[in-house]
Design an enzyme around this catalytic site. Structure first.
Site, PDB file in Angstrom:
ATOM      1  N   THR A   1     -11.090  -6.461  -4.821  1.00 34.10           N
ATOM      2  CA  THR A   1     -12.132  -6.298  -5.511  1.00 34.10           C
ATOM      3  C   THR A   1     -12.685  -4.971  -5.688  1.00 34.10           C
ATOM      4  OG1 THR A   1     -12.584  -8.805  -5.181  1.00 34.10           O
ATOM      5  CG2 THR A   1     -14.453  -7.675  -5.977  1.00 34.10           C
ATOM      6  N   GLU A   2     -12.557  -4.532  -4.245  1.00 35.97           N
ATOM      7  CA  GLU A   2     -13.055  -3.082  -4.214  1.00 35.97           C
ATOM      8  C   GLU A   2     -12.047  -2.086  -5.136  1.00 35.97           C
ATOM      9  OE1 GLU A   2     -12.113  -5.347  -1.775  1.00 35.97           O
ATOM     10  OE2 GLU A   2     -14.120  -5.570  -0.797  1.00 35.97           O
ATOM     11  N   ASN A   3     -10.985  -2.421  -5.434  1.00 34.90           N
ATOM     12  CA  ASN A   3     -10.198  -1.384  -6.424  1.00 34.90           C
ATOM     13  C   ASN A   3     -10.966  -1.192  -7.828  1.00 34.90           C
ATOM     14  OD1 ASN A   3      -6.916  -2.693  -5.043  1.00 34.90           O
ATOM     15  ND2 ASN A   3      -8.070  -0.967  -4.502  1.00 34.90           N
TER      16      ASN A   3
ATOM     17  N   ASP B   1       0.808  -1.173  -0.157  1.00 34.62           N
ATOM     18  CA  ASP B   1       0.159  -0.203  -0.091  1.00 34.62           C
ATOM     19  C   ASP B   1       0.753   1.165   0.022  1.00 34.62           C
ATOM     20  OD1 ASP B   1      -2.342   1.474  -0.078  1.00 34.62           O
ATOM     21  OD2 ASP B   1      -2.801   1.363   2.014  1.00 34.62           O
TER      22      ASP B   1
ATOM     23  N   GLY C   1      -0.107   5.433  -4.278  1.00 33.80           N
ATOM     24  CA  GLY C   1      -0.427   6.592  -4.852  1.00 33.80           C
ATOM     25  C   GLY C   1       0.048   8.055  -3.943  1.00 33.80           C
TER      26      GLY C   1
ATOM     27  N   ARG D   1      -0.516   9.157 -10.005  1.00 35.75           N
ATOM     28  CA  ARG D   1      -0.777   7.837  -9.211  1.00 35.75           C
ATOM     29  C   ARG D   1      -0.134   6.573  -9.773  1.00 35.75           C
ATOM     30  NH1 ARG D   1      -3.969   7.387  -4.859  1.00 35.75           N
ATOM     31  NH2 ARG D   1      -4.320   5.210  -5.559  1.00 35.75           N
TER      32      ARG D   1
HETATM   33  C1  IPE Z   1      -5.568  -2.685  -0.343  1.00 37.78           C
HETATM   34  O1  IPE Z   1      -5.129  -1.397  -0.466  1.00 37.78           O
HETATM   35  C2  IPE Z   1      -5.696  -3.389  -1.713  1.00 37.78           C
HETATM   36  C3  IPE Z   1      -4.273  -3.557  -2.234  1.00 37.78           C
HETATM   37  C4  IPE Z   1      -3.228  -3.418  -1.636  1.00 37.78           C
HETATM   38  C5  IPE Z   1      -4.046  -4.319  -3.454  1.00 37.78           C
HETATM   39  P1  IPE Z   1      -6.226  -0.227  -0.590  1.00 37.78           P
HETATM   40  O2  IPE Z   1      -5.456   0.979  -0.701  1.00 37.78           O
HETATM   41  O3  IPE Z   1      -7.013  -0.512  -1.895  1.00 37.78           O
HETATM   42  O4  IPE Z   1      -6.851  -0.399   0.712  1.00 37.78           O
HETATM   43  P2  IPE Z   1      -8.172   0.536   1.345  1.00 37.78           P
HETATM   44  O5  IPE Z   1      -8.906   1.136   0.395  1.00 37.78           O
HETATM   45  O6  IPE Z   1      -7.020   1.735   1.840  1.00 37.78           O
HETATM   46  O7  IPE Z   1      -8.529  -0.074   2.802  1.00 37.78           O
HETATM   47  C1  IPE Z   2      -1.637   0.208  -3.295  1.00 31.07           C
HETATM   48  O1  IPE Z   2      -1.252   1.421  -3.485  1.00 31.07           O
HETATM   49  C2  IPE Z   2      -1.704  -0.282  -4.655  1.00 31.07           C
HETATM   50  C3  IPE Z   2      -2.980  -0.743  -5.028  1.00 31.07           C
HETATM   51  C4  IPE Z   2      -4.105  -0.736  -4.307  1.00 31.07           C
HETATM   52  C5  IPE Z   2      -3.165  -1.369  -6.264  1.00 31.07           C
HETATM   53  P1  IPE Z   2      -2.532   2.632  -3.459  1.00 31.07           P
HETATM   54  O2  IPE Z   2      -2.820   2.972  -4.955  1.00 31.07           O
HETATM   55  O3  IPE Z   2      -3.691   1.915  -2.492  1.00 31.07           O
HETATM   56  O4  IPE Z   2      -1.878   3.985  -2.724  1.00 31.07           O
HETATM   57  P2  IPE Z   2      -2.402   4.816  -1.724  1.00 31.07           P
HETATM   58  O5  IPE Z   2      -2.904   3.972  -0.671  1.00 31.07           O
HETATM   59  O6  IPE Z   2      -3.368   5.509  -2.624  1.00 31.07           O
HETATM   60  O7  IPE Z   2      -1.340   5.994  -1.413  1.00 31.07           O
HETATM   61 MG    MG Z   3      -3.928   2.311  -0.889  1.00 26.50          MG
END
Ligand code: IPE
Ligand code: IPE
Ligand code: MG
Length: 246
Positions: free
Chosen positions: A67-69, A21, A24, A34
């Site tokens: 799945t939420e992504n 995580d 972004g 991002r």
């Molecule tokens: C969790 O990260 C999913 C992955 C790392 C693939 P997210 O960034 O999507 O999680 P939330 O939304 O902050 O809980």
């Molecule tokens: C994790 O980084 C990668 C995925 C969830 C695919 P994020 O994209 O969630 O990065 P932040 O949490 O927005 O910084």
């Molecule tokens: Mg994240």
């Protein structure tokens, strides 16, 4: 600090799961889009996979897309899917060199065709490797996993192959997408967030949780070793009291 030398290689976790995580936020800090963060995160994937293989960790599961992504902006989702295809093709040689077997968990067949295809090819090419298994969690959700396992067991009962009163937790474990794998002993989440985000809900029942403030694109071997050292200093009691642990 040389964290690697502090690791007791005889007491390694057999399975480490990682919520990668912070891509972004890492990009935003540098005034970049991002997607630049996601691209930069590939280097961390390579490093951590190599570190796990060198140490002899049996399973490394990386949460790459939940799945939420799918609810993210369309452009980000499609860029992530393309990046996955590219990465799997580019990294197959490295996987072969390191004797790593690729595996995927999640609703793979609902991914774009090219992404699904790249994955299946990578899995096929590396299937005879005997070192670390790298498990990519893609279009994965812990609730989905438990639901599909429930559906499978219900069908077994309906077909008369299993009696509902005979169902044990091993039946559930064997119906989950992680079948045959030990549960992760250690879960690492980067970027300072302290939640599970619908990752391996059943499988993480007794995992030690390690939260690192480092954003994923900055996460390096030393950070990974440090997490393992931290894990090895913990007393895993499994409901018992300290004096009962030998
Ligand atoms: C969790 O990260 C999913 C992955 C790392 C693939 P997210 O960034 O999507 O999680 P939330 O939304 O902050 O809980
Ligand atoms: C994790 O980084 C990668 C995925 C969830 C695919 P994020 O994209 O969630 O990065 P932040 O949490 O927005 O910084
Ligand atoms: Mg994240």
């Amino acid at each position: 600090m040389d964290w690697k030398t502090k690791i007791d290689t005889k007491r390694l976790p057999r399975h480490i799961a990682v919520i990668m995580d912070g891509n972004g936020r890492w990009a935003k800090e540098q005034g970049k889009p991002r997607v630049f963060g996601h691209r930069s995160g590939v280097k961390s994937v390579r490093e951590i996979t190599e570190a796990a293989a060198e140490l002899g960790v049996e399973y490394l599961t990386l949460y790459a897309f939940s799945t939420e992504n799918w609810s993210r902006p369309k452009l980000e989702v499609s860029a992530l899917m393309r990046l996955l295809v590219e990465t799997v093709y580019q990294e197959t040689n490295t996987l072969m060199e390191n004797n790593i077997r690729l595996r995927a968990i999640g609703e793979i067949d609902k991914l774009p065709k090219a992404t699904c295809q790249a994955l299946l090819e990578g899995i096929e090419k590396t299937k005879a490797n005997t070192g670390t298994t790298l498990v990519l969690a893609l279009n994965y959700s812990g609730k989905w996993d438990i639901t599909q396992a429930t559906r499978h067991l219900a069908a077994e009962v309906a077909a008369g192959r299993l009696r509902s009163e005979d169902i044990t937790d091993s039946h559930v474990a064997a119906a989950l997408s992680t079948q045959g794998m030990p549960d992760p002993e250690l879960l690492i989440r980067t970027s300072g967030e302290a939640r599970i985000s619908n990752f391996l809900l059943w499988q993480l029942a007794y995992a030690e949780l390690y939260f690192s403030p480092v954003f994923w694109p900055d996460f390096r071997k030393a950070n990974f070793y440090q997490a393992i050292v931290d894990f090895q200093h913990r007393e895993r009691r499994f409901g018992k009291i300290s004096e009962q642990i030998v």
